[in-house]
Design a protein around this motif. Structure first.
Motif, PDB file in Angstrom:
ATOM      1  N   PHE A  96       0.809  -1.110   0.182  1.00  0.00           N
ATOM      2  CA  PHE A  96       0.099  -0.040   0.031  1.00  0.00           C
ATOM      3  C   PHE A  96       0.842   1.374  -0.040  1.00  0.00           C
ATOM      4  CE2 PHE A  96      -3.138  -3.282   1.525  1.00  0.00           C
ATOM      5  CZ  PHE A  96      -4.164  -2.825   1.098  1.00  0.00           C
ATOM      6  N   ASP A  97       2.142   1.267   0.133  1.00  0.00           N
ATOM      7  CA  ASP A  97       2.923   2.367   0.344  1.00  0.00           C
ATOM      8  C   ASP A  97       3.028   3.256  -0.894  1.00  0.00           C
ATOM      9  OD1 ASP A  97       3.429   1.409   2.787  1.00  0.00           O
ATOM     10  OD2 ASP A  97       5.641   0.568   2.552  1.00  0.00           O
ATOM     11  N   SER A  98       2.946   2.581  -1.961  1.00  0.00           N
ATOM     12  CA  SER A  98       3.049   3.281  -3.191  1.00  0.00           C
ATOM     13  C   SER A  98       1.948   3.869  -3.950  1.00  0.00           C
ATOM     14  CB  SER A  98       3.932   2.329  -4.216  1.00  0.00           C
ATOM     15  OG  SER A  98       3.175   1.240  -4.434  1.00  0.00           O
ATOM     16  N   ILE A  99       0.823   3.737  -3.202  1.00  0.00           N
ATOM     17  CA  ILE A  99      -0.396   4.265  -3.534  1.00  0.00           C
ATOM     18  C   ILE A  99      -0.701   5.917  -3.413  1.00  0.00           C
ATOM     19  CG2 ILE A  99      -3.120   4.167  -3.592  1.00  0.00           C
ATOM     20  CD1 ILE A  99      -2.591   1.287  -2.894  1.00  0.00           C
ATOM     21  N   PRO A 100      -0.627   6.622  -4.452  1.00  0.00           N
ATOM     22  CA  PRO A 100      -0.430   8.346  -4.397  1.00  0.00           C
ATOM     23  C   PRO A 100      -1.621   8.382  -3.699  1.00  0.00           C
ATOM     24  CG  PRO A 100       0.109   7.541  -6.636  1.00  0.00           C
ATOM     25  CD  PRO A 100      -0.356   6.213  -6.053  1.00  0.00           C
ATOM     26  N   ASP A 101      -2.660   8.362  -4.110  1.00  0.00           N
ATOM     27  CA  ASP A 101      -4.112   8.737  -3.180  1.00  0.00           C
ATOM     28  C   ASP A 101      -4.012   8.473  -1.911  1.00  0.00           C
ATOM     29  OD1 ASP A 101      -4.981   9.961  -5.377  1.00  0.00           O
ATOM     30  OD2 ASP A 101      -6.426   8.667  -5.838  1.00  0.00           O
ATOM     31  N   LEU A 102      -3.282   7.551  -1.192  1.00  0.00           N
ATOM     32  CA  LEU A 102      -3.466   6.846   0.096  1.00  0.00           C
ATOM     33  C   LEU A 102      -2.204   7.854   0.916  1.00  0.00           C
ATOM     34  CD1 LEU A 102      -5.003   5.189   2.116  1.00  0.00           C
ATOM     35  CD2 LEU A 102      -3.407   3.115   1.281  1.00  0.00           C
ATOM     36  N   GLU A 103      -1.114   7.991   0.061  1.00  0.00           N
ATOM     37  CA  GLU A 103       0.106   8.611   0.929  1.00  0.00           C
ATOM     38  C   GLU A 103      -0.213   9.718   1.715  1.00  0.00           C
ATOM     39  OE1 GLU A 103       4.859  10.053  -0.284  1.00  0.00           O
ATOM     40  OE2 GLU A 103       3.108   9.544  -1.916  1.00  0.00           O
ATOM     41  N   PHE A 104      -1.034  10.600   1.468  1.00  0.00           N
ATOM     42  CA  PHE A 104      -1.330  11.766   2.187  1.00  0.00           C
ATOM     43  C   PHE A 104      -2.613  11.695   2.852  1.00  0.00           C
ATOM     44  CE2 PHE A 104       1.523  13.017  -1.413  1.00  0.00           C
ATOM     45  CZ  PHE A 104       2.572  13.287  -0.756  1.00  0.00           C
ATOM     46  N   ASN A 105      -3.195  10.557   2.830  1.00  0.00           N
ATOM     47  CA  ASN A 105      -4.574  10.270   3.605  1.00  0.00           C
ATOM     48  C   ASN A 105      -4.264  10.562   5.094  1.00  0.00           C
ATOM     49  OD1 ASN A 105      -6.724   8.956   5.080  1.00  0.00           O
ATOM     50  ND2 ASN A 105      -7.654   9.035   3.194  1.00  0.00           N
ATOM     51  N   PRO A 106      -4.771  11.306   5.898  1.00  0.00           N
ATOM     52  CA  PRO A 106      -4.554  11.588   7.311  1.00  0.00           C
ATOM     53  C   PRO A 106      -4.832  10.336   8.259  1.00  0.00           C
ATOM     54  CG  PRO A 106      -6.386  12.754   6.814  1.00  0.00           C
ATOM     55  CD  PRO A 106      -5.802  12.342   5.331  1.00  0.00           C
ATOM     56  N   GLU A 159      -6.880   3.249 -12.355  1.00  0.00           N
ATOM     57  CA  GLU A 159      -5.867   4.114 -12.922  1.00  0.00           C
ATOM     58  C   GLU A 159      -4.817   4.566 -11.677  1.00  0.00           C
ATOM     59  OE1 GLU A 159      -9.044   4.276 -12.943  1.00  0.00           O
ATOM     60  OE2 GLU A 159      -9.479   4.054 -14.945  1.00  0.00           O
ATOM     61  N   THR A 160      -5.384   4.783 -10.459  1.00  0.00           N
ATOM     62  CA  THR A 160      -4.194   4.803  -9.389  1.00  0.00           C
ATOM     63  C   THR A 160      -3.265   3.915  -9.212  1.00  0.00           C
ATOM     64  OG1 THR A 160      -6.005   6.216  -8.173  1.00  0.00           O
ATOM     65  CG2 THR A 160      -4.108   5.458  -6.810  1.00  0.00           C
ATOM     66  N   ILE A 161      -3.525   2.620  -9.187  1.00  0.00           N
ATOM     67  CA  ILE A 161      -2.597   1.520  -9.128  1.00  0.00           C
ATOM     68  C   ILE A 161      -1.775   1.462 -10.140  1.00  0.00           C
ATOM     69  CG2 ILE A 161      -2.510  -1.097  -8.757  1.00  0.00           C
ATOM     70  CD1 ILE A 161      -5.320  -0.883  -7.156  1.00  0.00           C
ATOM     71  N   ALA A 162      -2.149   1.687 -11.401  1.00  0.00           N
ATOM     72  CA  ALA A 162      -1.451   1.562 -12.642  1.00  0.00           C
ATOM     73  C   ALA A 162       0.022   2.446 -12.397  1.00  0.00           C
ATOM     74  CB  ALA A 162      -2.108   1.997 -13.698  1.00  0.00           C
ATOM     75  N   HIS A 163      -0.139   3.630 -11.592  1.00  0.00           N
ATOM     76  CA  HIS A 163       0.817   4.587 -11.487  1.00  0.00           C
ATOM     77  C   HIS A 163       2.004   4.139 -10.230  1.00  0.00           C
ATOM     78  CE1 HIS A 163      -1.619   7.134 -13.648  1.00  0.00           C
ATOM     79  NE2 HIS A 163      -0.648   7.521 -14.293  1.00  0.00           N
ATOM     80  N   CYS A 164       1.610   3.170  -9.753  1.00  0.00           N
ATOM     81  CA  CYS A 164       2.333   2.388  -8.618  1.00  0.00           C
ATOM     82  C   CYS A 164       3.804   1.950  -8.949  1.00  0.00           C
ATOM     83  CB  CYS A 164       1.554   1.487  -7.752  1.00  0.00           C
ATOM     84  SG  CYS A 164       0.399   2.088  -6.940  1.00  0.00           S
ATOM     85  N   TYR A 165       4.114   1.774 -10.190  1.00  0.00           N
ATOM     86  CA  TYR A 165       5.314   1.077 -10.653  1.00  0.00           C
ATOM     87  C   TYR A 165       6.256   2.108 -10.832  1.00  0.00           C
ATOM     88  CZ  TYR A 165       2.289  -3.031 -10.840  1.00  0.00           C
ATOM     89  OH  TYR A 165       1.327  -3.879 -10.361  1.00  0.00           O
ATOM     90  N   ARG A 193      -4.404   7.207   7.183  1.00  0.00           N
ATOM     91  CA  ARG A 193      -3.653   6.182   6.014  1.00  0.00           C
ATOM     92  C   ARG A 193      -3.451   4.895   7.030  1.00  0.00           C
ATOM     93  NH1 ARG A 193       1.120   3.608   5.564  1.00  0.00           N
ATOM     94  NH2 ARG A 193       1.239   2.762   3.434  1.00  0.00           N
ATOM     95  N   GLY A 194      -2.838   4.956   7.985  1.00  0.00           N
ATOM     96  CA  GLY A 194      -2.364   3.718   8.952  1.00  0.00           C
ATOM     97  C   GLY A 194      -3.696   3.108   9.380  1.00  0.00           C
ATOM     98  N   LYS A 195      -4.852   3.572   9.625  1.00  0.00           N
ATOM     99  CA  LYS A 195      -5.982   2.916  10.039  1.00  0.00           C
ATOM    100  C   LYS A 195      -6.781   2.057   8.743  1.00  0.00           C
ATOM    101  CE  LYS A 195      -7.109   5.791  13.977  1.00  0.00           C
ATOM    102  NZ  LYS A 195      -6.571   4.600  14.998  1.00  0.00           N
ATOM    103  N   ILE A 196      -6.700   2.907   7.504  1.00  0.00           N
ATOM    104  CA  ILE A 196      -7.337   2.220   6.435  1.00  0.00           C
ATOM    105  C   ILE A 196      -6.339   1.065   6.187  1.00  0.00           C
ATOM    106  CG2 ILE A 196      -7.355   2.482   3.884  1.00  0.00           C
ATOM    107  CD1 ILE A 196      -8.163   5.495   4.604  1.00  0.00           C
ATOM    108  N   VAL A 197      -4.767   1.133   6.260  1.00  0.00           N
ATOM    109  CA  VAL A 197      -4.196  -0.108   5.678  1.00  0.00           C
ATOM    110  C   VAL A 197      -4.506  -1.127   6.766  1.00  0.00           C
ATOM    111  CG1 VAL A 197      -1.922  -1.029   5.467  1.00  0.00           C
ATOM    112  CG2 VAL A 197      -2.533   1.223   4.577  1.00  0.00           C
ATOM    113  N   HIS A 198      -4.607  -1.058   8.028  1.00  0.00           N
ATOM    114  CA  HIS A 198      -4.776  -2.021   8.989  1.00  0.00           C
ATOM    115  C   HIS A 198      -6.130  -2.674   9.130  1.00  0.00           C
ATOM    116  CE1 HIS A 198      -1.449  -0.563  11.214  1.00  0.00           C
ATOM    117  NE2 HIS A 198      -1.498  -1.593  12.277  1.00  0.00           N
ATOM    118  N   ALA A 199      -7.207  -1.848   8.456  1.00  0.00           N
ATOM    119  CA  ALA A 199      -8.382  -2.400   8.386  1.00  0.00           C
ATOM    120  C   ALA A 199      -8.246  -3.798   7.237  1.00  0.00           C
ATOM    121  CB  ALA A 199      -9.571  -1.424   7.672  1.00  0.00           C
TER     122      ALA A 199
END
Length: 213
Positions: free
Chosen positions: A46-56, A207-213, A58-64
């Motif tokens: 999940f570290d390389s997802i741009p839309d998630l990187e700056f979500n306040p 589209e977001t995930i396609a930019h993770c590489y 983020r940690g709770k979303i990933v843990h979920a």
């Protein structure tokens, strides 16, 4: 999950809703992009997802995604990785309402979504959202506002918790201590709020995930 290019298995998840093979294929492509064609997803994927990187939160979303409670496992805690079937289980919480659902199905559907959200607040897995847990989430949500000082954010969080306590516990006596929000209390707080259309995972679009590489 089969080898690259093969059709994924269609597990019997998403009760009581139906799911088409096209939807399964779409989610399978998302899973493969996120896992980088591996059989499982780990937190670091999940570290390389741009839309998630700056979500306040983020940690709770990933843990979920790795919370055993959301994976409908009997034990508590977090798993280290999830497979495609686990991924489908998590994504089922974000499915939209279907037009042919009856009242009983709607009620169950709503409670499933709210249970997922409740688990994001209840970080110590004790079945209650304490004052501190509630404060932590609100402070995290407000942390993205550069014009809001930490003390102001804490005051807002404490005020919100007091309002929640008044809804859930009513008028408390001077010797009573509010231990926290139970899931039944949480249902009361969300009564009349359209959670069915508010929960989404925009950060997992193709589209977001396609930019993770």
């Amino acid at each position: 999950v089969g080898p690259q290019g093969s059709s994924p298995p269609v597990p019997s998840l998403f009760p009581p809703l139906t799911v088409t093979s096209e939807q399964i294929e779409h989610l399978h492509r998302r899973f493969k992009q996120l896992s980088r064609d591996q059989l499982t997803i780990r937190k670091e994927n999940f570290d390389s997802i741009p839309d998630l990187e700056f979500n306040p939160i983020r940690g709770k979303i990933v843990h979920a995604f790795f919370d055993k409670r959301n994976l409908r496992q009997e034990s508590d805690g977090l798993v280290d990785e999830i497979n495609f079937e686990d991924f489908l289980t998590i994504m089922s919480y974000f499915r939209p309402i279907e037009m042919n659902m009856d009242e009983e199905q709607l009620d169950r559907f709503r409670k499933e979504k709210l249970k997922f959200l409740f688990h994001m607040y209840d970080s110590d897995h004790d079945g209650k959202i304490t004052v501190q847990e509630y404060r932590n989430v609100v402070e995290e949500l407000l942390s993205g506002n550069p014009h809001l000082e930490k003390e102001s954010a804490r005051s807002i969080a404490d005020g919100a918790m007091m309002e929640a306590a008044s809804i859930c516990a009513g008028q408390m006596g001077p010797d009573q201590v509010y231990e926290g929000i139970t899931f039944e209390d949480f249902l009361k707080m969300w009564q009349g709020i359209d959670i069915e259309t508010k929960m989404h995972v925009r950060f997992l679009n193709m589209e977001t995930i396609a930019h993770c590489y």
